[in-house]
Design a protein around this motif. Structure first.
Motif, short mmCIF file in Angstrom:
data_model
loop_
_atom_site.label_atom_id
_atom_site.label_comp_id
_atom_site.label_asym_id
_atom_site.label_seq_id
_atom_site.Cartn_x
_atom_site.Cartn_y
_atom_site.Cartn_z
N GLU A 24 17.74 8.76 -22.61
CA GLU A 24 16.46 9.28 -23.09
C GLU A 24 15.96 10.48 -22.30
O GLU A 24 15.09 11.22 -22.77
N HIS A 48 13.59 12.93 -24.38
CA HIS A 48 14.16 14.25 -24.06
C HIS A 48 13.14 15.28 -23.62
O HIS A 48 13.41 16.49 -23.68
N THR A 69 12.49 19.74 -34.25
CA THR A 69 12.96 20.90 -33.49
C THR A 69 12.01 22.07 -33.71
O THR A 69 11.63 22.37 -34.85
N HIS A 74 12.54 13.64 -29.92
CA HIS A 74 12.91 12.44 -30.67
C HIS A 74 11.71 11.50 -30.60
O HIS A 74 11.30 11.06 -29.52
N TRP A 75 11.15 11.17 -31.77
CA TRP A 75 10.00 10.27 -31.85
C TRP A 75 10.44 8.99 -32.55
O TRP A 75 10.85 9.00 -33.71
N ASP A 101 13.85 13.34 -35.37
CA ASP A 101 14.00 14.48 -34.47
C ASP A 101 13.23 15.68 -35.03
O ASP A 101 13.39 16.02 -36.22
N SER A 138 15.01 17.79 -37.87
CA SER A 138 16.46 17.99 -37.74
C SER A 138 17.24 16.69 -37.75
O SER A 138 18.47 16.71 -37.85
N GLY A 139 16.58 15.59 -37.65
CA GLY A 139 17.24 14.28 -37.71
C GLY A 139 16.31 13.27 -38.34
O GLY A 139 15.18 13.10 -37.89
N HIS A 174 14.61 19.35 -28.43
CA HIS A 174 13.95 18.74 -29.59
C HIS A 174 13.16 17.53 -29.11
O HIS A 174 13.35 17.04 -27.98
N HIS A 185 20.29 6.21 -36.95
CA HIS A 185 19.33 7.00 -36.18
C HIS A 185 17.99 6.29 -36.19
O HIS A 185 17.41 6.05 -37.26
N ALA A 208 21.17 15.02 -24.97
CA ALA A 208 20.66 15.83 -26.08
C ALA A 208 21.49 17.10 -26.17
O ALA A 208 21.90 17.66 -25.16
#
Length: 314
Positions: A243, A261, A217, A294-295, A215, A194-195, A292, A211, A288
């Protein structure tokens, strides 16, 4: 008379011959019994001592020049081996950590230039230079016809944020013996991307922050996620301002993963983890808009694209 004379002559001759033979045998016996005598020569000298052969010099194991492979593009990575006998190796002036076989990992920031230089200082004064071409990428840039908000963070927020940033910086500076950098990474969780890494907004010509990760999801909170590679947990904290529940894993050689998150963390600081091991659950903690994962990936100060570490066929 004549016969007596001839007979007498024959007897005398025989006696003379016998005497001559006896004398010759005596001389031969003396020669055979006498020990041999070496005649010294003025030109003869004792032989010079022979020096022992020098011990063979061990040839350092390894290639004659840099060997490497990887994703040679902005946000990508390189993995390889330095030349035999390398005493120091660098990428664009940044020292590389070499293992006992001269292998290394390095990476390229999102805004890296068109080339990078691998340099090796080799025993004996030799130097090896290799120029690596870095492919540029077309980032997802969105131009917004509104001004960027001029207001900055409040002093109250900064008072909370400063120690959080210090903890994150200290965790990423830790050096462990992890060897996850040598592995092919796996997805921490399967879901919709998603991101994407590198996406950025430009507000009337003024760039916003891009970014810095990917991301993923899954549509619900609580989905487990796993370690993409072996490593050591260098930070596991609850409720950071941005975070939320944050986990950072060091993969060795300056490479580390950050997971943001989370709704729950199931590993603790100092713990070694294996690729595929459950390390937390997806959530929406911190800043957030929905559940999801975030890596983010970093090598030293360079931010990397996690997608470039994954097999697209997975």
């Amino acid at each position: 008379m004549i016969r007596l004379s001839m007979r007498h002559a024959a007897i005398v001759g025989a006696l003379a011959l016998l005497a001559a033979c006896t004398a010759g045998q005596a001389e031969n016996a003396e020669v055979e019994q006498a020990p041999p005598t070496a005649t010294p020569s003025a030109s003869m000298t004792p032989p010079a001592p022979v020096a022992p052969a020098p011990a063979p010099v061990a040839t350092p194991a390894g290639p004659a020049t840099f060997l490497y492979e990887g994703e040679l593009t902005q946000g990508g990575w390189i993995r390889g081996q330095a030349p035999a006998g390398t005493e120091e190796a660098l990428l664009n002036g940044t020292p590389l950590a070499l293992d006992d076989k001269g292998r290394f990992f390095a990476a390229f920031d999102r805004d890296a230039g068109s080339e990078a230089v691998l340099r090796a200082q080799i025993a004996g004064g030799r130097e090896d230079l290799v120029t690596v071409a870095i492919t540029p990428r077309a980032w997802n840039i969105e131009h917004i016809n509104v001004a960027r908000r001029p207001s900055g963070p409040s002093e109250a927020f900064l008072a909370r944020r400063r120690p959080e940033l210090a903890a994150i910086g200290a965790a990423r500076a830790k050096q462990t013996a992890a060897e996850g950098w040598r592995q092919d990474f796996i997805w921490p969780v399967k879901g919709r991307v998603s991101g994407r890494f590198g996406a950025q907004r430009i507000y009337r010509g003024e760039p916003g922050s891009y970014h810095s990760g990917m991301d993923i999801t899954t549509g619900e909170s609580g989905t487990p996620f796993v370690a993409p590679a072996d490593g050591v947990v260098v930070l596991a904290v609850q409720d950071f301002s941005l975070e939320g529940n944050l986990l950072i894993i060091d993969h060795g050689q300056g490479l580390n993963s950050a997971f943001l998150h989370a709704s729950r963390l199931v590993v603790s600081e100092g713990q070694s983890v294996r690729q595929g091991q459950h390390i937390g659950n997806i959530g929406a903690s911190g800043r957030a808009t929905g559940p999801h994962l975030h890596w983010g990936l970093k090598w030293n100060d360079a931010r990397l694209d996690p997608l470039l570490f994954l097999d697209s066929s997975d």
